[in-house]
Design a protein around this motif. Structure first.
Motif, PDB file in Angstrom:
ATOM      1  N   PHE A 131     -25.062 -27.005  36.351  1.00 21.07           N
ATOM      2  CA  PHE A 131     -26.110 -27.293  35.359  1.00 21.07           C
ATOM      3  C   PHE A 131     -26.452 -26.023  34.575  1.00 21.07           C
ATOM      4  N   TRP A 132     -26.711 -24.935  35.331  1.00 21.10           N
ATOM      5  CA  TRP A 132     -27.153 -23.695  34.680  1.00 21.10           C
ATOM      6  C   TRP A 132     -26.041 -23.106  33.808  1.00 21.10           C
ATOM      7  N   THR A 133     -24.807 -23.166  34.336  1.00 20.82           N
ATOM      8  CA  THR A 133     -23.673 -22.614  33.582  1.00 20.82           C
ATOM      9  C   THR A 133     -23.468 -23.391  32.281  1.00 20.82           C
ATOM     10  N   THR A 134     -23.638 -24.711  32.344  1.00 22.63           N
ATOM     11  CA  THR A 134     -23.454 -25.524  31.134  1.00 22.63           C
ATOM     12  C   THR A 134     -24.603 -25.284  30.153  1.00 22.63           C
ATOM     13  N   PHE A 135     -25.792 -25.054  30.686  1.00 26.21           N
ATOM     14  CA  PHE A 135     -26.954 -24.703  29.861  1.00 26.21           C
ATOM     15  C   PHE A 135     -26.633 -23.410  29.090  1.00 26.21           C
ATOM     16  N   GLU A 273     -23.556 -12.984  27.812  1.00 26.89           N
ATOM     17  CA  GLU A 273     -22.153 -13.036  28.244  1.00 26.89           C
ATOM     18  C   GLU A 273     -21.880 -12.011  29.349  1.00 26.89           C
ATOM     19  N   ASN A 274     -22.565 -10.863  29.264  1.00 23.00           N
ATOM     20  CA  ASN A 274     -22.317  -9.798  30.243  1.00 23.00           C
ATOM     21  C   ASN A 274     -23.044  -9.992  31.562  1.00 23.00           C
ATOM     22  N   CYS A 275     -23.928 -10.982  31.642  1.00 22.75           N
ATOM     23  CA  CYS A 275     -24.657 -11.108  32.926  1.00 22.75           C
ATOM     24  C   CYS A 275     -24.902 -12.570  33.299  1.00 22.75           C
ATOM     25  N   ARG A 276     -23.917 -13.415  33.067  1.00 23.40           N
ATOM     26  CA  ARG A 276     -24.115 -14.842  33.336  1.00 23.40           C
ATOM     27  C   ARG A 276     -24.378 -15.118  34.809  1.00 23.40           C
ATOM     28  N   GLU A 277     -23.600 -14.450  35.665  1.00 22.30           N
ATOM     29  CA  GLU A 277     -23.736 -14.695  37.103  1.00 22.30           C
ATOM     30  C   GLU A 277     -25.098 -14.194  37.593  1.00 22.30           C
ATOM     31  N   PHE A 283     -32.354 -16.888  38.542  1.00 19.87           N
ATOM     32  CA  PHE A 283     -33.064 -18.157  38.428  1.00 19.87           C
ATOM     33  C   PHE A 283     -33.008 -18.964  39.704  1.00 19.87           C
ATOM     34  N   TRP A 284     -31.828 -18.921  40.332  1.00 24.69           N
ATOM     35  CA  TRP A 284     -31.694 -19.694  41.559  1.00 24.69           C
ATOM     36  C   TRP A 284     -32.671 -19.187  42.615  1.00 24.69           C
TER      37      TRP A 284
END
Ligand SMILES: CCCCCCCCCCC/C=C/C(=O)SCCNC(=O)CCNC(=O)[C@H](O)C(C)(C)COP(=O)(O)OP(=O)(O)OC[C@H]1O[C@@H](n2cnc3c(N)ncnc32)[C@H](O)[C@@H]1OP(=O)(O)O
Length: 306
Positions: A131-135, A273-277, A283-284
């Motif tokens: 969900f978060w990645t697609t957001f 882009e540099n800190c997606r993970e 947030f998690w």
């Protein structure tokens, strides 16, 4: 790439000097004709997208403008499936060289109620990650799109709804609705990409006030602080005004326009882009805090009781 190919293939046959001259000629010819070449490429490659029940894309053959309508009743809660459909629609628009896109809603009084609270409450980690990645994908594609974008806000646009609107370049809103980023009121912290879109829309001072207070603005107040650009009485009129905004680009080189937009937004895009993970992890870990879960649960109950 052409030049690299040319250079590698001529390596054995030409002297350094000859290569330099030929490279220069090709490079000059390419840059001279770049504009014509790109404008010669089929400018109209519009498509009728395979219908997705959650996101309808309707491209006007004459203007090349797409109306992208979110259709998840009752309030366009942004679920994983809705984000997936939007992400796919944005890819299709990007690949088909449309001239502009207008984001709107099929719900009569709600543009989008923001993130679907069911995705945030008692979340499953694997699904929440998707969900978060697609957001994140949707924001990167919408905020960084090569085509111009506008939002016809035909209803309430709290939180994630406001976020979608401010990721576009222009906003026209119908009267008597609310818009804003009310995350802090739910005990949640606006992610970096949302803060970037807000700062890009209103002054830094207004962004700080709006985000820390979690204010929901009336249509009229939103216009005063620059959160929206125009007010239109009905949805049809809002779409018309958005079309007028997008039509202004007919007289502007599409390459110059999209490069300029990209360069103005590049820093914000790279920041995510540099800190997606890391963005996901932050947030998690906050989301699963018992106090945050309780707040979200209570809030969902209060919405249902209403
Ligand atoms: C510390 C860090 C923690 C990390 C957490 C990660 C999250 C990061 C945040 C990212 C940024 C985005 C956040 C969000 O978007 S959170 C969602 C916030 N949304 C809202 O606050 C809006 C809530 N809804 C409303 O205010 C109203 O519904 C609205 C004004 C939009 C419409 O009002 P209306 O009267 O027309 O409709 P109802 O209220 O009766 O609603 C109809 C049914 O829809 C349900 N509903 C409403 N909103 C949501 C929602 N967001 N998600 C899921 N469901 C929603 C509502 O409960 C009604 O359901 P029932 O018919 O079953 O009663």
């Amino acid at each position: 790439m052409l030049l690299t190919l040319f250079e590698s293939h001529t390596h054995f046959f030409l002297s350094m000097f000859q290569k330099m001259i030929l490279t220069k000629i090709i490079s000059n010819t390419l840059s001279l004709h770049k504009k014509q070449l790109i404008e010669w490429l089929p400018a109209v490659r519009y498509f009728s997208s395979p219908t997705n029940p959650l996101v309808n894309v309707d491209v006007n053959d004459k203007s090349g403008i797409a109306v992208v309508t979110m259709n998840r009743k009752p309030v366009n809660g942004l679920s994983l499936e809705l984000f997936e459909a939007m992400s796919k629609a944005l890819d299709d628009l990007e690949n088909n060289r449309i001239r502009g896109a207008i984001l709107t809603s099929s719900c009569p009084t709600v543009f989008s109620a923001g993130l679907d609270l069911n995705e945030l409450y008692q979340p499953d980690k694997k699904r929440f990650k998707a969900f978060w990645t697609t957001f994140q994908d949707v924001w990167l594609k919408l905020y960084g799109s090569s085509f111009p974008t506008a939002a016809a806000i035909n209803g309430h646009a709290p939180a994630g709804g406001c976020f979608l609107a401010i990721s576009c370049e222009y906003r026209v809103m119908c009267p008597d609705y609310k818009i804003g980023l009310n995350e802090t009121r739910l005990g949640i912290i606006a992610p970096i990409f949302l803060r970037a879109s807000m700062r890009n829309t209103v002054s830094n001072r207004e962004a700080e006030k709006a985000l820390t207070l979690g204010t929901l603005y009336s249509t009229e107040d939103a216009l005063k602080i620059g959160l929206i650009d125009e007010i239109a009485i009905y949805k049809v009129k809002a779409i018309e005004r958005c079309e007028n905004f997008l039509a202004q680009f007919n007289n502007v080189s599409s390459i110059a326009r999209s490069f300029t937009k990209r360069s103005l937004r590049q820093k914000d895009l790279e920041e995510l882009e540099n800190c997606r993970e890391e963005d996901f992890n932050i947030f998690w870990s906050n989301l699963i805090e018992p106090s945050v879960q309780k707040q979200i649960g209570d809030y969902m109950q209060s919405l249902k009781k209403k």
